[in-house]
Design a protein around this motif. Structure first.
Motif, PDB file in Angstrom:
ATOM      1  N   ASP A 134       6.678   9.252  15.831  1.00  0.00           N
ATOM      2  CA  ASP A 134       6.340  10.090  16.990  1.00  0.00           C
ATOM      3  C   ASP A 134       4.857   9.953  17.359  1.00  0.00           C
ATOM      4  O   ASP A 134       4.498   9.955  18.535  1.00  0.00           O
ATOM      5  N   PRO A 141       0.837  -1.203   0.000  1.00  0.00           N
ATOM      6  CA  PRO A 141       0.000   0.000   0.000  1.00  0.00           C
ATOM      7  C   PRO A 141       0.865   1.244   0.000  1.00  0.00           C
ATOM      8  O   PRO A 141       1.958   1.255   0.572  1.00  0.00           O
ATOM      9  N   THR A 170       5.939   9.337   1.303  1.00  0.00           N
ATOM     10  CA  THR A 170       7.180  10.006   1.743  1.00  0.00           C
ATOM     11  C   THR A 170       8.218   9.025   2.283  1.00  0.00           C
ATOM     12  O   THR A 170       9.406   9.308   2.262  1.00  0.00           O
TER      13      THR A 170
HETATM   14  C1  FAD Z   1      13.613  13.885   6.401  1.00  0.00           C
HETATM   15  C2  FAD Z   1      12.560  13.103   7.128  1.00  0.00           C
HETATM   16  C3  FAD Z   1      12.387  13.325   8.480  1.00  0.00           C
HETATM   17  C4  FAD Z   1      11.416  12.619   9.173  1.00  0.00           C
HETATM   18  N1  FAD Z   1      11.266  12.839  10.528  1.00  0.00           N
HETATM   19  C5  FAD Z   1      10.321  12.150  11.206  1.00  0.00           C
HETATM   20  C6  FAD Z   1      10.136  12.351  12.599  1.00  0.00           C
HETATM   21  O1  FAD Z   1      10.826  13.146  13.235  1.00  0.00           O
HETATM   22  N2  FAD Z   1       9.172  11.647  13.236  1.00  0.00           N
HETATM   23  C7  FAD Z   1       8.369  10.759  12.570  1.00  0.00           C
HETATM   24  O2  FAD Z   1       7.488  10.164  13.192  1.00  0.00           O
HETATM   25  N3  FAD Z   1       8.532  10.544  11.259  1.00  0.00           N
HETATM   26  C8  FAD Z   1       9.471  11.221  10.575  1.00  0.00           C
HETATM   27  N4  FAD Z   1       9.640  11.002   9.237  1.00  0.00           N
HETATM   28  C9  FAD Z   1       8.853   9.975   8.598  1.00  0.00           C
HETATM   29  C10 FAD Z   1       7.594  10.544   7.999  1.00  0.00           C
HETATM   30  O3  FAD Z   1       6.780  11.052   8.994  1.00  0.00           O
HETATM   31  C11 FAD Z   1       6.924   9.410   7.243  1.00  0.00           C
HETATM   32  O4  FAD Z   1       7.671   9.247   6.030  1.00  0.00           O
HETATM   33  C12 FAD Z   1       5.477   9.641   6.918  1.00  0.00           C
HETATM   34  O5  FAD Z   1       4.715   9.838   8.066  1.00  0.00           O
HETATM   35  C13 FAD Z   1       4.926   8.443   6.170  1.00  0.00           C
HETATM   36  O6  FAD Z   1       3.611   8.708   5.769  1.00  0.00           O
HETATM   37  P1  FAD Z   1       3.177   8.469   4.262  1.00  0.00           P
HETATM   38  O7  FAD Z   1       1.723   8.655   4.206  1.00  0.00           O
HETATM   39  O8  FAD Z   1       3.997   9.258   3.316  1.00  0.00           O
HETATM   40  O9  FAD Z   1       3.541   6.912   4.137  1.00  0.00           O
HETATM   41  P2  FAD Z   1       4.006   6.046   2.884  1.00  0.00           P
HETATM   42  O10 FAD Z   1       5.404   6.388   2.520  1.00  0.00           O
HETATM   43  O11 FAD Z   1       2.983   6.067   1.829  1.00  0.00           O
HETATM   44  O12 FAD Z   1       3.975   4.602   3.567  1.00  0.00           O
HETATM   45  C14 FAD Z   1       4.884   4.276   4.605  1.00  0.00           C
HETATM   46  C15 FAD Z   1       4.754   2.770   4.899  1.00  0.00           C
HETATM   47  O13 FAD Z   1       3.510   2.491   5.498  1.00  0.00           O
HETATM   48  C16 FAD Z   1       2.742   1.583   4.697  1.00  0.00           C
HETATM   49  N5  FAD Z   1       1.368   2.091   4.797  1.00  0.00           N
HETATM   50  C17 FAD Z   1       0.937   3.330   4.473  1.00  0.00           C
HETATM   51  N6  FAD Z   1      -0.357   3.475   4.822  1.00  0.00           N
HETATM   52  C18 FAD Z   1      -0.733   2.307   5.396  1.00  0.00           C
HETATM   53  C19 FAD Z   1      -1.953   1.846   5.980  1.00  0.00           C
HETATM   54  N7  FAD Z   1      -3.043   2.627   6.071  1.00  0.00           N
HETATM   55  N8  FAD Z   1      -1.989   0.591   6.476  1.00  0.00           N
HETATM   56  C20 FAD Z   1      -0.901  -0.219   6.414  1.00  0.00           C
HETATM   57  N9  FAD Z   1       0.286   0.165   5.884  1.00  0.00           N
HETATM   58  C21 FAD Z   1       0.360   1.424   5.384  1.00  0.00           C
HETATM   59  C22 FAD Z   1       3.369   1.639   3.319  1.00  0.00           C
HETATM   60  O14 FAD Z   1       3.231   0.412   2.614  1.00  0.00           O
HETATM   61  C23 FAD Z   1       4.822   1.916   3.650  1.00  0.00           C
HETATM   62  O15 FAD Z   1       5.520   0.732   3.993  1.00  0.00           O
HETATM   63  C24 FAD Z   1      10.600  11.688   8.507  1.00  0.00           C
HETATM   64  C25 FAD Z   1      10.773  11.463   7.137  1.00  0.00           C
HETATM   65  C26 FAD Z   1      11.752  12.155   6.460  1.00  0.00           C
HETATM   66  C27 FAD Z   1      11.930  11.883   4.998  1.00  0.00           C
END
Ligand code: FAD
Ligand code: SF4
Length: 326
Positions: A163, A28, A33
């Motif tokens: 977090d 998924p 990000t």
């Molecule tokens: C520079 C940088 C700094 C960051 N700093 C922090 C921080 O300080 N604290 C923190 O908490 N995060 C941090 N992050 C992480 C960031 O918060 C996550 O990348 C973001 O929250 C992921 O959300 P997304 O929707 O883009 O997920 P995606 O990239 O779309 O998915 C992430 C993962 O989750 C799975 N997934 C997504 N949705 C679901 C669902 N509903 N059910 C089951 N599996 C699912 C996907 O298959 C994948 O493996 C950082 C990221 C970067 C690049």
């Protein structure tokens, strides 16, 4: 990056059906990000991405008499800015509102934040076949362990990166998981699994299962919470250590307390000894330093991360002061 197929199902059932076929190597994708970074770096190469953005009912928040329900496609920025979250679930607003960068909070979703993969350098390196990627050893043991765990390691020593997971655990949240067998609810802490269960995974989701909703109970009268995080850089950095704490004072006593640590263990770490110390104690007799010491009791630091013991203990001390000092 290897070529992949991208599908956008229009219903939850369709999404689950597409994901439940492991032979297609489906994953998924929410905001992308984390997953797209892993793909670009060559850490994972799914053959099929199942986009969740067109699945109805996954985005938005509903405030009811029992609390708040948050669809897991809701962005972190939306959660951090929601007036009910800001006023009644302070720890979650602070965790979601200060993590990563504004751009990532605008794209990243709650579901993706909870299910993001670990940040261990060796895991993130495409040519390091560590245990978590099915290899035969943990490369961190002979390398740098500065950012790894001090509690709960077992062959793999990652820290849980989310977090929001830490804040949700302290606030007593539960999650809905939807899969081929239907829907089930569980406390958010039961979603996560340490390496002793299966070193290649960080949660209990099976093939085709998605986290669809997070529910926060209505806080009891007088309850308040806080999220404190120590990091190396002010923006865009993960927690070296963090704490989410919630208390409910009743008269001059701490009637209930919840203390959960981040950045120190492979899962959000519930500091039970600190909670036991706080609960039932007159506010005037609470010593935050004692709560801090108890929170990290049993820690076994690695070669480069003994600093986390004192750091986490001091965060707990500060959180207790923030919540109980009038
Ligand atoms: C520079 C940088 C700094 C960051 N700093 C922090 C921080 O300080 N604290 C923190 O908490 N995060 C941090 N992050 C992480 C960031 O918060 C996550 O990348 C973001 O929250 C992921 O959300 P997304 O929707 O883009 O997920 P995606 O990239 O779309 O998915 C992430 C993962 O989750 C799975 N997934 C997504 N949705 C679901 C669902 N509903 N059910 C089951 N599996 C699912 C996907 O298959 C994948 O493996 C950082 C990221 C970067 C690049
Ligand atoms: S700590 Fe875990 S993810 Fe990191 S190298 Fe060791 S086995 Fe791999």
């Amino acid at each position: 990056m290897r070529p992949f197929e991208y599908l956008e199902p229009g219903s939850l059932e369709e999404a689950v059906g597409l994901l439940a076929r492991p032979e297609y190597g489906s994953r998924p994708i929410a905001g992308g990000t984390d997953l797209l970074a892993e793909m670009k770096e060559g850490v994972v190469s799914p053959a099929r991405l199942v986009g969740l953005s067109r699945v109805p009912g996954l985005r938005g928040m509903e405030v009811t008499a029992d609390g708040v329900a948050i669809g897991t496609m809701t962005t972190l920025a939306e959660i951090a800015a929601h007036p009910t979250i800001v006023s009644r679930y302070e720890a979650l607003a602070q965790a979601a509102g200060t993590l990563a960068t504004l751009q990532i909070r605008n794209m990243g979703t709650l579901g993706g934040n909870l299910c993001q993969r670990p940040r261990c350098w060796y895991y993130r390196h495409p040519s390091v076949p560590c245990l978590k990627k099915g290899g035969d050893r943990c490369y961190a043991l002979a390398g740098s362990s500065k950012y790894l765990c001090i509690l709960g390691g077992d062959r793999c020593y990652i820290v849980h990166p989310s977090d929001t997971a830490v804040a949700l655990a302290a606030l007593g949240a539960s999650v809905e998981v939807h899969g081929p067998g239907g829907a089930r609810w569980m406390p958010v802490e039961e979603l996560f699994a340490g390496p002793s269960a299966d070193v290649t995974r960080e949660n209990v989701l099976g093939d085709g299962e998605l986290v669809t909703c997070v529910r926060l109970p209505e806080p009891e009268a007088g309850a308040r919470s806080v999220y404190l995080k120590a990091r190396e850089r002010e923006a865009g950095d993960f927690a070296l250590a963090s704490v989410a704490a919630a208390v409910r004072p009743l008269g001059s006593t701490v009637a209930a307390a919840s203390v959960v640590l981040g950045g120190v263990a492979p899962v959000p770490y519930r500091a039970r000894r600190a909670e036991e110390y706080l609960e039932g104690r007159p506010v005037a007799e609470v010593d935050g330093a004692v709560a801090g010491r108890l929170a990290v009791e049993g820690a076994t630091p690695m070669k480069d991360n003994a600093y986390k013991v004192l750091l986490a203990a001091n965060l707990v001390k500060r959180a207790v002061a923030r919540l109980l000092d009038s």
